[in-house]
Write an enzyme that holds these catalytic residues in place. Structure first.
Site, PDB file in Angstrom:
ATOM      1  CD  GLU A   1       4.876   1.175   2.282  1.00 14.59           C
ATOM      2  OE1 GLU A   1       5.264   2.307   1.366  1.00 14.59           O
ATOM      3  OE2 GLU A   1       5.256   0.064   1.854  1.00 14.59           O
TER       4      GLU A   1
ATOM      5  CE  LYS B   1      -4.713   1.641   5.090  1.00 11.76           C
ATOM      6  NZ  LYS B   1      -3.331   1.633   3.820  1.00 11.76           N
TER       7      LYS B   1
ATOM      8  CE  LYS C   1      -3.803  -2.589   2.172  1.00 10.55           C
ATOM      9  NZ  LYS C   1      -4.535  -2.697   3.430  1.00 10.55           N
TER      10      LYS C   1
END
Length: 343
Positions: A289, A199, A102
């Site tokens: 991340e 997100k 992600k």
């Protein structure tokens, strides 16, 4: 199933996916370090987690390419392209890949880009990296509220396999679905990959609020406004908004932005408690991340002239060293009057 499924990466999520896969098929997991591979093969363990005897390990990417028709790359985004490039000689059009990373990747040109047209052609999802570096054609992505620690504890969860290819979605379901793991499908690959990456920014912001002692009212407001920013950033680079309103969008956002088991939420909590980015990197054994994605998203925001106070504030705090208290005050008192403006 008799075929062997490959997993690239032995971090928390790679381990979780290997354990899920082993309920349905044999698994070969690629490890960068020989001692990790040896422990899997000799003791059946990664860290404190016991693996099924169906799970074996290798440090040889050619073995993955030779033995595995379906491969799940689950790697930190900053190392993703490098490993895929190393794997490239051993895979071809007959292979299928479903990544679980992600994050985003950019070309060298991205750093000097100031217009959104250049930004759009220099920022890449992980499926695009796979297609750039290999001759693999059929790719997909795993997304959703998939907190690795909960999965490793055997708790129920759901995921979305996004791909333009029915074969990817159906085969992914065959090898992953179980009583505790629900698998949905989507054809909107780019939107779902962007939702999964963006997100993480909001999860960091939520962690900061928690670290500073704010309650659920502010957390709910932040998540709601954060979803709005995620959608506007994704639209700026050509993605559709539908995936952001489903399991891989708002579902993943809620889980990641409210759980202490989320690396990004934890990263934000440390910032809220007054620690520097350098100190946090020393404390955490796996990368958050969202820290890398903040930089990319901020450049998209500037180039597209988007109003994105959360992204702007996080960039100033994490990359420019601004006071988190002052930045947060500005964020909380942001005068924007519009609530929902993306439908």
């Amino acid at each position: 199933m008799s075929r062997i499924v490959g997993v690239l990466g032995s971090g928390s999520f790679g381990t979780a996916i290997a354990r899920i896969l082993s309920k349905n098929t044999d698994v070969l997991i690629y490890c960068r370090r020989q001692e990790v591979a040896d422990r899997i093969n000799q003791e059946g363990k990664i860290k404190e987690y016991t693996l099924h005897k169906r799970v074996k390990a290798t440090t040889d990417l050619s073995e993955i390419g030779k033995k595995c028709h379906l491969i799940f790359p689950i790697l930190p985004s900053e190392h993703f392209r490098e490993v895929i490039k190393q794997l490239a000689p051993f895979v071809g059009p007959g292979h299928l890949m479903i990544h679980g990373t992600k994050g985003l990747d950019v070309s060298d040109e991205f750093e000097s880009a100031t217009d959104i047209a250049t930004i759009k052609r220099t920022v890449f999802t992980m499926s695009e990296v796979i297609m750039q570096e290999t001759s693999v054609i059929r790719t997909g992505a795993l997304a959703g509220p998939n907190l690795a620690k909960e999965i490793l504890q055997g708790q129920p969860a759901a995921t979305v396999i996004a791909s333009e290819f029915d074969e990817i979605i159906q085969l992914g379901r065959q090898v992953l679905a179980s009583a505790n793991f629900i698998v949905y499908g989507s054809y909107n690959l780019k939107g779902i990959e962007l939702a999964g990456a963006l997100k993480n920014i909001i999860a960091i912001a939520s962690g900061i609020l928690n670290g500073m002692g704010f309650g659920k009212n502010m957390e709910a407001l932040l998540i709601t406004r954060g979803l709005r920013e995620m959608i506007h950033i994704a639209q700026a680079v050509g993605a559709e908004i539908r995936p952001f309103l489903g399991t891989a969008g708002v579902g993943d956002l809620i889980a990641t932005a409210t759980s202490t088991q989320s690396r990004n939420y934890t990263f934000g909590g440390y910032i809220g408690a007054g620690k520097s980015v350098a100190e946090i990197k020393e404390l955490m054994d796996e990368v958050a991340e969202g820290y890398r994605t903040i930089n990319f998203a901020n450049r998209i925001v500037k180039a597209a002239n988007i109003t994105a106070p959360i992204t702007d504030t996080l960039y100033k705090v994490t990359y420019e060293g601004h006071s988190v208290q002052k930045a947060l005050l500005k964020l909380v008192t942001n005068p924007s009057e519009i609530d929902v403006d993306f439908i």
